[in-house]
Write an enzyme that holds these catalytic residues in place. Structure first.
Site, PDB file in Angstrom:
ATOM      1  N   HIS A 312       0.849  -1.190   0.000  1.00  0.00           N
ATOM      2  CA  HIS A 312       0.000   0.000   0.000  1.00  0.00           C
ATOM      3  C   HIS A 312       0.883   1.238   0.000  1.00  0.00           C
ATOM      4  CE1 HIS A 312      -3.150   2.822   1.103  1.00  0.00           C
ATOM      5  NE2 HIS A 312      -3.977   1.891   0.686  1.00  0.00           N
ATOM      6  N   ASP A 369      -7.948  -5.511   0.081  1.00  0.00           N
ATOM      7  CA  ASP A 369      -8.458  -6.407  -0.969  1.00  0.00           C
ATOM      8  C   ASP A 369      -8.084  -7.873  -0.767  1.00  0.00           C
ATOM      9  OD1 ASP A 369      -9.708  -4.404  -2.510  1.00  0.00           O
ATOM     10  OD2 ASP A 369      -7.768  -3.752  -3.255  1.00  0.00           O
TER      11      ASP A 369
END
Ligand code: ACO
Length: 427
Positions: A312, A369
């Site tokens: 991320h 996710d």
């Protein structure tokens, strides 16, 4: 009125071509410090060069706070861990857009607006017949949202801002109906109209799965988990799709077209599209029978492959959303008596990567996710609808940022560049 960022009284000193200038250092309410370069070009003739905005705060915002080093995510000050336990997605949407949770009266009014706006204009329903079979639902959704501008004529900025509850309710409610219709059309089933007596999440599941030959039994566990997932996806400050929304909004594009741009940005596999890509990856690992081979591929510098659902831009520790989703994934599968072998593959993958020097060094952890797709599968949601569910969740965040930006009279977004092309040539 957006709060002003505070000066710290300190300055960064910059020397350009022998000239020294002082740049004010500002501080946010959670202690983030920034160097204000607003006067830089005027004073030095230089611009800043920061491709992909690795170091750039594009705006000041009051909507969402993230601490990527400590794994903190709060909407309007409230930790997501508390929101998922205590309020609904509809409350969270209201919180993001208005800055405060709704009073009982406001909640009643907002729910009535959601119900009143849950139907699609009947002419829009026919659009679904003309998309090619197999069209991705995210692309259908983006197109349909853009088309809303043609059906609702009062879409100028002022009227939308004036009745922000109506604009929000219409988007949140009709987009849910469009998403369910897109799915029904993709499998060749008749569409199911929304019911006035169901909650937001129950209504979505009903429209997705009810059929004239097999009524859908709405299980409270399914409603609760969808509610939780939508809350966890509801906002994430200046991510790629929200930046797209703010950028379009800054040109005073109408809200529907603006949200449609957000949908397009979200569909990318490096952004919201990763939830579908994770399941493809886990299935591939299962077919090949080797988690280690996949990890070696992800570490290979000559291979563009990346572990989907890992890493991320902001989080350099566990994504707090992933932590909650992982825990809830186990509980939900157990409650639904679902045994998904992909969950074991996912856990093995996570376990190995967390001990692998490559991932430790780069601070790569599972993101939002990674486990969400396994829950969607247990809900019966097909893979090409995963990112659509993400979009349903992210809508209130996009609207909140759009409203904040318009209210702050932000100038049009227009970055500079450093030109590196041909110098003057003549024919
Ligand atoms: N698998 C393997 N290596 C990775 C991964 C990954 N998933 N993510 C990052 N890296 C490596 C990069 O190769 C790079 O290595 P290097 O320093 O040796 O060159 C290093 O980690 C830093 O990566 P960047 O690409 O600079 O990180 P960036 O912040 O630009 O990208 C992103 C973040 C796009 C999320 C990236 O981690 C990625 O591609 N992840 C996979 C896709 C994904 O899961 N996206 C969903 C993100 S969450 C969301 O948007 C909802």
């Amino acid at each position: 009125m957006l709060k002003k960022v505070k000066p710290t009284g300190e300055f960064a000193t910059l020397t350009v071509g022998g000239q020294q200038i002082q740049l004010p250092i500002v501080i946010g309410s959670e202690g983030e410090r920034g160097i204000d370069v607003a006067e830089l070009r005027k004073k030095t003739g230089c611009v800043t060069l920061d491709p992909s905005f690795m170091n750039t705060a594009s705006c000041c915002s009051e909507v969402t706070f993230i601490d990527g080093e400590r794994g903190i995510l709060r909407y309007r000050g409230y930790p997501i861990e508390e929101l998922v336990r205590k309020v609904s997605f509809v409350d969270t949407a209201y919180l993001l857009v208005h800055g405060a949770l709704p009073s009982p009266g406001e909640k009643r009014k907002f729910s009535q607006l959601l119900t009143a706006n849950s139907l699609l204009h009947e002419d829009m329903r026919h659009f679904f017949d003309h998309f090619p079979r197999g069209a991705h639902p995210m692309h259908i959704l983006g197109t349909m949202i853009n088309a809303l501008s043609t059906f609702y004529p009062n879409v100028d900025l002022l009227s939308m801002l004036d009745d922000i509850d109506l604009s929000t309710a219409r988007l949140i409610s009709t987009v849910r109906t469009m998403a369910a219709f897109a799915y029904k059309k993709s499998i060749g089933d008749p569409v199911v109209y929304p019911r006035h007596d169901l909650s937001y999440c129950a209504n979505f599941l009903y429209m997705m799965f009810d059929s004239p030959i097999k009524p859908y039994v709405i299980r409270p566990e399914a409603v609760d988990i969808l509610n939780l997932l939508l809350i966890l996806h509801a906002d994430h400050e200046q991510n790629c799709s929200t930046t797209a929304v703010r950028t379009l909004g800054s040109a005073q594009v109408n809200l529907y077209a603006t949200i449609s741009a957000g949908i397009s940005a979200l569909s990318g596999p490096l952004h919201g599209g990763a939830n579908q890509a994770v399941i493809d990856m886990l299935k591939h690992i299962q077919r090949e029978g080797s988690v280690k081979k996949c990890i070696a591929k992800a570490k290979d510098k000559d291979d563009p492959f990346r572990l989907m659902g890992f890493g991320h831009r902001v989080y350099k520790t566990f994504d707090p959303r992933a932590k909650i989703i992982k825990e809830e994934c186990h509980k939900f599968l157990k409650a639904m008596h679902v045994d998904d072998s992909l969950l074991e593959v996912a856990m093995e993958l996570e376990d190995i990567t967390l001990r692998d020097e490559y991932f430790i060094e780069r601070k790569l952890y599972p993101n939002v996710d990674f486990y969400s797709g396994i829950i969607y599968r247990a809900l019966g949601i097909p893979e090409n609808m995963f990112t659509v569910i993400f979009a349903l969740g992210r809508l209130p965040g996009w609207i909140a940022h759009w409203k904040e930006m318009i209210g702050a009279h932000t100038k049009i977004t227009r970055p500079r560049q450093i030109y590196v092309g041909e110098t003057l040539k003549h024919l």
